[in-house]
Design a protein around this motif. Structure first.
Motif, PDB file in Angstrom:
ATOM      1  N   SER A   1      -1.845   2.748   4.320  1.00  0.00           N
ATOM      2  CA  SER A   1      -2.156   1.452   4.899  1.00  0.00           C
ATOM      3  C   SER A   1      -3.657   1.193   5.014  1.00  0.00           C
ATOM      4  O   SER A   1      -4.070   0.045   5.072  1.00  0.00           O
ATOM      5  N   VAL A   2      -4.475   2.220   5.043  1.00  0.00           N
ATOM      6  CA  VAL A   2      -5.915   1.979   5.145  1.00  0.00           C
ATOM      7  C   VAL A   2      -6.677   2.331   3.868  1.00  0.00           C
ATOM      8  O   VAL A   2      -7.824   1.926   3.708  1.00  0.00           O
ATOM      9  N   ALA A   3      -6.056   3.072   2.961  1.00  0.00           N
ATOM     10  CA  ALA A   3      -6.736   3.456   1.730  1.00  0.00           C
ATOM     11  C   ALA A   3      -6.147   2.682   0.563  1.00  0.00           C
ATOM     12  O   ALA A   3      -5.004   2.885   0.199  1.00  0.00           O
ATOM     13  N   LYS A   4      -6.924   1.755   0.013  1.00  0.00           N
ATOM     14  CA  LYS A   4      -6.382   0.928  -1.059  1.00  0.00           C
ATOM     15  C   LYS A   4      -6.841   1.383  -2.436  1.00  0.00           C
ATOM     16  O   LYS A   4      -6.119   1.251  -3.397  1.00  0.00           O
ATOM     17  N   ARG A   5      -8.074   1.845  -2.542  1.00  0.00           N
ATOM     18  CA  ARG A   5      -8.544   2.219  -3.882  1.00  0.00           C
ATOM     19  C   ARG A   5      -9.234   3.572  -3.855  1.00  0.00           C
ATOM     20  O   ARG A   5      -8.662   4.578  -4.224  1.00  0.00           O
ATOM     21  N   GLN A   6     -10.499   3.573  -3.371  1.00  0.00           N
ATOM     22  CA  GLN A   6     -11.318   4.780  -3.484  1.00  0.00           C
ATOM     23  C   GLN A   6     -10.749   5.952  -2.691  1.00  0.00           C
ATOM     24  O   GLN A   6     -10.886   7.092  -3.075  1.00  0.00           O
ATOM     25  N   ALA A   7     -10.155   5.658  -1.552  1.00  0.00           N
ATOM     26  CA  ALA A   7      -9.800   6.727  -0.617  1.00  0.00           C
ATOM     27  C   ALA A   7      -8.357   7.194  -0.757  1.00  0.00           C
ATOM     28  O   ALA A   7      -7.876   7.956   0.071  1.00  0.00           O
ATOM     29  N   GLN A   8      -7.653   6.747  -1.792  1.00  0.00           N
ATOM     30  CA  GLN A   8      -6.245   7.131  -1.916  1.00  0.00           C
ATOM     31  C   GLN A   8      -6.080   8.644  -2.046  1.00  0.00           C
ATOM     32  O   GLN A   8      -6.922   9.324  -2.626  1.00  0.00           O
TER      33      GLN A   8
ATOM     34  N   VAL B   1      -6.374  -2.105  -8.681  1.00  0.00           N
ATOM     35  CA  VAL B   1      -5.793  -1.363  -7.567  1.00  0.00           C
ATOM     36  C   VAL B   1      -4.291  -1.254  -7.795  1.00  0.00           C
ATOM     37  O   VAL B   1      -3.655  -2.238  -8.157  1.00  0.00           O
ATOM     38  N   THR B   2      -3.758  -0.067  -7.624  1.00  0.00           N
ATOM     39  CA  THR B   2      -2.317   0.071  -7.808  1.00  0.00           C
ATOM     40  C   THR B   2      -1.696   0.656  -6.547  1.00  0.00           C
ATOM     41  O   THR B   2      -2.336   1.378  -5.794  1.00  0.00           O
ATOM     42  N   ALA B   3      -0.449   0.342  -6.323  1.00  0.00           N
ATOM     43  CA  ALA B   3       0.255   0.859  -5.154  1.00  0.00           C
ATOM     44  C   ALA B   3       1.750   0.851  -5.437  1.00  0.00           C
ATOM     45  O   ALA B   3       2.223   0.045  -6.250  1.00  0.00           O
ATOM     46  N   PRO B   4       2.489   1.747  -4.782  1.00  0.00           N
ATOM     47  CA  PRO B   4       3.943   1.709  -4.896  1.00  0.00           C
ATOM     48  C   PRO B   4       4.484   0.354  -4.423  1.00  0.00           C
ATOM     49  O   PRO B   4       3.825  -0.343  -3.647  1.00  0.00           O
ATOM     50  N   TRP B   5       5.684   0.025  -4.857  1.00  0.00           N
ATOM     51  CA  TRP B   5       6.253  -1.305  -4.629  1.00  0.00           C
ATOM     52  C   TRP B   5       6.108  -1.783  -3.190  1.00  0.00           C
ATOM     53  O   TRP B   5       5.543  -2.852  -2.944  1.00  0.00           O
TER      54      TRP B   5
END
Lengths: 296, 447, 305
Positions: free
Chosen positions: A236-243, B84-88
């Motif tokens: 919920s807080v890491a969208k790109r760099q911090a994943q 940016v990618t994320a699960p569904w």
């Protein structure tokens, strides 16, 4: 942190017992139960490793393929070929190690302080209660407020946002665990050290902490594992760099089914550092026996 | 090569569909021709130096395609793109949180009707579409409201994938059992299943397979069997009770034709049954299986399978990922350039082959070489896409339906009781305006 | 020995001049937990009284008092989810506690085989819950899964684990046990190492068997730790979502749809912040009662000694 070797207790507490056959029976039973338990743990894990080496076509068959005739490393190549995987890995390492270090240090100190502060029972209980209350509040509901707080502090998409989130989960547990451990320790040793002129820090570091080593070790293992695998806060807080890797693993569950090969490969990659860590920490799990030697 | 009757039938059907699509294209308004594409491009402001963030589902398909496009786009336009990618779940959650809190982290967002509650926070794209004379290359049904997302009568989404629920079958088994895939209704399909069941008695091949264990999926079969309304006169969720009960019971009867244990099958398990040649027909999303089914390493049905017509009286559910531009975007021009660069016929055709992304473009299904190579797939798929509809359900409404439906499959409740339970949950749900409009535009509202 | 344990007055006098140090020890943890985590919690307390669906409006649409709580408590789906949660968690933690404690006892000692066994037994903690859920989903497939295949070797025809509503509940319990027994095992193992050998030795000289000394010496000494573990496991299990999500998606139907799943759909699917917060506080009321009971139990146990 390691206790001095002079305090080591006798290697084992051998017990004399009559009834040789009964003893043998119990021994066999023990071996049997432990073997079954280990198999129950290892079979699914081995299956995960096997799947990480299977071809896509061999994943779902009737009956399932246990020992694949053909193996492939393409899933590992896919995982490592993606430059993001290494970034995820380093993020995960940073998050887990910082969380573990901070948690263990801060919580152990806090628990020691609480144990030695001489607070009234109900105050102590209140503090622990507040800790646990915050610990167990469903994170699902605080995700959005937490997101907004992190945004306002410009911490969004940084490992710090994840670490702070994890600390709220790990510190309360470790504090409670260590509080119980410290309260169990005999005061006499510390009091003797006090007479010798040791200050509070020295008593904590030289006397209390070595005796509490097994507790610290399990706390460290549990904290590291939790932080390593945590998904909700991280995502919920890491969208790109911090994943982190745990988000990467979840990403293989797509709207078109599960990408089994890459997921298994990534999961296997995730296991390795934690096993090494657990092996490293393991040795402290048995050293706490110094306690008996001191008391006796 | 000797042409079998069914092959000829398929080719004929394909030709009809192609003619139909071509016809539609010809009838499409010629007005934008006044502004030629080159002129339109010249009028577009430069996006040099702009930085945009685009999001896709982490699927190994849409996101990979975006990565492949990135370098070329950046060098051509001088803009910088972050993908940016994320699960569904996380993707939807991120988009909704971003839009409702006005964070503005994403310029181009991916989504479907599941995020209809935030459609009012998306930028209308009509001006861009007119300026650049964009959109005529899409399959008409996919460019229409439903598969394409609209709000207040304005286009907000550009579809970049298209798949419609379908039925495909094992041609070898069909030949052996002497049946044909020429059904128009579910009753006719079930009649074929009956024949197959008798014919396949004693083998380990099932007449049908579906991923019933993927608990949200059977709803698509229900929608194929049900031809009533989904939104009632008062703009609330509701169902025509009589028709719904009939459809549910019909659907339940399908379980008899599935392999044992099918209520626990997920996508992977269900697909594997068909790919291993252990099912005569399969109901599901074609894009989940098309690439694998034609790949000899993953499939034992290469050259032995074909798409069929999705039977009525209901509709095939559509899955069409749209790209949106957030109203909070600081660089809508650059975002639009990205959308154009991503969603075009050339990419559609290429990515369908490469990643298995269902192309929303006519050209893919008209290409003579592809038509010949994929005669077993393209014509029927194009026909299904053209009649596919988009669900006007929020996820909460969908969830109320499929969970109670699960209880019904388990035999815990009757169809009537199930509908009562669903309705009770639906009464609590407010239908977002965008979805009421969507239902009306697709004729899914109670008359 | 317990949370409520106190140094005798004589001790207190001796230690009391250290208190500035001890306060300094306590403050960092207190700061991180209460200040940093407390805000989202207070905010959600505020949310629980508001009519606020985030997708409808960027700010609250008004104060509704206890309206959200009443709405949630009366909701049939919520009631069902609570029932499921109680069944799943109740069965899982009993098994986990017995199994974890037993194994910790059997695998104690410092010999190398036991070290290896201990390392193996904590391995499930290493797997991300999302991956564990999918792994077991594959293992438990009735036709293509490893579980039923292995069962067939011992002549058992395995059930349709995930396809049947009742077996799906069992499946979720099995996976919870597989994932969480190592937690109990690890904590109890650490506790066992703290028990002085001399106590066992003198007991064995008195003729007690190992089993008797386990019951008479270890269990009472470990009681506070066991209670802690129990309560932690209970609340953790009630809160777990990742593994159920990937294993059964809460299905079939509502069979494994738990309270946490319900809160999840309210909060992060429907973005109904008010209802989700109210449901969370209902859960916390229960958690607080459970914690309070344990504290009370410890205090009683303490005074009765």
């Amino acid at each position: 942190m390691a206790p001095s070797s002079t305090l080591k207790s006798p290697a084992s507490g051998k017990v004399k017992r009559s009834g040789h056959s009964r003893k043998l029976f119990l021994k066999i039973l023990r071996v049997l139960v432990l073997t079954i338990a280990c198999l129950a743990v290892l079979i699914p894990l081995a299956y995960l490793v096997i799947n990480s080496l299977k071809l896509q076509a061999d994943m779902y068959t009737t009956p399932p393929i246990i020992i694949p005739r053909r193996i492939t490393f393409e899933h590992f190549q896919t995982a490592f070929g993606n430059p993001k995987t290494l970034r995820y890995l380093s993020n995960s390492l940073i998050v887990a190690s910082v969380t573990t270090a901070v948690t263990v240090i801060v919580s152990t100190l806090c628990a020691y302080g609480l144990a030695r502060l001489g607070l009234r029972a109900r105050w102590l209980a209140l503090i622990i209660f507040v800790f646990l209350f915050i610990r167990f509040y469903p994170r699902i509901t605080t995700v959005i407020p937490y997101f907004l707080v992190m945004r306002d502090f410009s911490l969004l998409d940084t490992v710090w946002a994840i670490i702070i989130g994890h600390l709220g989960i790990t510190i309360p547990f470790v504090t409670w665990l260590m509080l119980i451990v410290f309260q169990d320790l005999p005061r006499e040793v510390e009091e003797a050290a006090m007479v010798d002129g040791a200050g509070p820090l020295q008593r904590f570091w030289r006397v209390a902490l070595p005796m509490a080593a097994p507790g610290v070790a399990s706390a460290a293992i549990l904290t590291a594992f939790l932080s390593w695998n945590e998904f909700l806060i991280a995502s919920s807080v890491a969208k790109r760099q911090a994943q982190t890797l745990s988000i990467a693993v979840a990403g293989f569950v797509t709207d078109k089914g599960i990408q089994w090969g890459p997921m298994a490969a990534t999961a296997v990659i995730m296991i390795v550092p934690m096993i090494l860590f657990a092996l490293f920490v393991q040795r402290y799990l048995v050293r706490g026996i110094t306690l008996g030697a001191v008391k006796g | 090569m000797q042409l079998s009757r069914s092959t000829i039938m398929r080719l004929l059907a394909g030709a009809v569909v192609v003619a139909m699509l071509a016809g539609c294209a010809a009838v499409a308004p010629a007005a934008p021709a006044a502004a030629p594409a080159s002129e339109g491009a010249a009028a577009a402001p430069s996006v040099e130096g702009a930085e945009i963030t685009v999001d896709y589902m982490q699927s190994g398909t849409y996101d990979k395609a975006a990565e492949a496009l990135k370098a070329d786009f950046e060098s051509k336009t001088g803009a910088k793109v972050e993908i940016v990618t994320a699960p569904w779940d996380v993707l939807n959650q991120n988009n909704i949180t971003d839009l409702t809190t006005g964070t503005g982290a994403y310029d181009v967002m991916s989504g479907e009707f599941w995020i209809a509650t935030v459609f009012d926070k998306m930028l209308p794209l009509d001006d861009y579409v007119t300026r650049d004379n964009y959109g005529s290359e899409f399959i008409d049904g996919i460019w229409a409201p439903g598969p394409s997302n609209f709000y207040d009568g304005k286009r907000i989404g550009v579809p970049y994938s298209a798949d419609a629920y379908g039925i495909w079958y094992n041609t070898e088994v069909f030949e052996q059992c002497g049946v044909e895939a020429n059904w128009e209704t579910w009753d006719e399909y079930i009649a074929v299943l009956d024949t197959l069941k008798t014919c396949l008695e004693g083998t380990d091949v099932a007449p049908m397979v579906h991923y019933f264990g993927q608990i949200e999926q059977p709803a698509a079969i229900f929608l194929g069997m049900y031809d009533g309304y989904l939104v009632d006169k008062d703009g609330k969720y509701g169902l025509d009770r009589e028709k719904a009960v009939a459809a549910l019971n019909k659907m339940q009867s399908l379980l008899d034709y599935n392999p044992e244990g099918v209520l626990g099958f997920d996508f992977n398990a269900g697909n594997a049954v068909f790919l291993n040649g252990k099912a005569a027909t399969m109901v599901g999303w074609p894009s989940f299986i098309r690439a694998d089914a034609d790949n000899a390493e993953k499939s034992q049905v290469v050259g032995k399978w074909a798409m069929a017509n999705f039977p009525g009286p209901g509709f095939p559910m559509v899955s069409a990922w749209n790209m949106f531009i957030s109203k909070d975007s600081a660089n809508p021009d650059a975002a639009w350039e990205w959308i154009k660069a991503y969603a075009n016929p050339e990419n559609g055709t290429k990515w369908m082959a490469e990643y298995g992304i269902g192309s929303p473009f006519k050209a893919t299904y008209q290409d003579p070489a592809l038509l010949e190579q994929f005669a077993h797939f393209y014509p029927a798929q194009a026909a299904n896409l053209n009649k596919a509809k988009s669900l006007p359900w929020t996820f909460a409404a969908f969830e109320a339906f499929f969970r109670n439906e699960g209880d019904f499959h388990q035999g815990k409740v009757t169809a009537e009781e199930m509908l009562d339970n669903v309705q009770k949950e639906w009464d609590e749900i407010e239908v977002p305006g965008a979805l009421v409009q969507l239902a009306e535009l697709q004729g899914l509202t109670q008359k | 020995m317990t949370v409520a344990n106190q140094p005798a007055p004589r001790h207190r006098r001796k230690w009391v001049h250290d208190w500035p140090w001890m306060v300094a020890f306590v403050v960092p943890a207190l700061f991180i937990v209460v200040i940093v985590q407390g805000y989202p919690l207070l905010f959600s307390a505020y949310l629980s009284t508001q009519d606020w669906i985030l997708t409808n409006s960027p700010s609250s649409e008004g104060f509704v008092g206890f309206g959200n709580f009443v709405k949630v408590a009366q909701n049939e789906v919520f009631q069902r989810a609570v029932r499921n949660s109680i069944i799943i968690t109740g069965s899982a933690i009993v098994v986990e506690m017995l199994l974890g404690t037993g194994l910790a006892y059997l695998a104690s000692g410092s010999s190398w085989p036991m070290r290896i066994v201990r390392t193996i037994l904590i391995l499930p903690l290493v797997i991300a819950p999302v991956a564990a859920g999918t792994l077991w989903r594959m293992m438990l497939n009735s036709q293509m899964g490893l579980t039923n295949y292995l069962l067939s070797f011992v002549g058992v025809k395995g059930p349709d684990w995930l396809g049947n509503a009742d077996w799906a509940v069992v499946s979720v319990i099995i996976v919870d046990v597989w994932m969480a027994t190592p937690f109990v095992f690890l904590v109890v193992s650490a506790g066992l190492t703290g028990i002085p050998f001399e106590l066992h030795e003198s007991a064995s000289l008195d003729g007690a068997t190992r089993w008797q000394s386990f019951l008479r010496i270890d269990i009472p000494l470990l009681a506070p730790l066991l209670l802690l573990t129990l309560i932690f496991r209970m609340l953790e299990s009630l809160l777990s979502l990742d593994s159920i999500y990937t294993l059964t998606l809460g299905g079939p139907g509502y069979a494994t749809f738990t309270m946490t799943y319900y809160i999840y759909t309210l909060g992060l699917r429907s973005f109904n912040l008010g209802l989700a917060a109210a449901a969370s506080w209902l859960f916390m009321a229960f958690a607080a009662a459970a914690l309070g009971f344990v504290f009370w139990l410890q205090q009683r146990w303490q005074t009765s000694q």
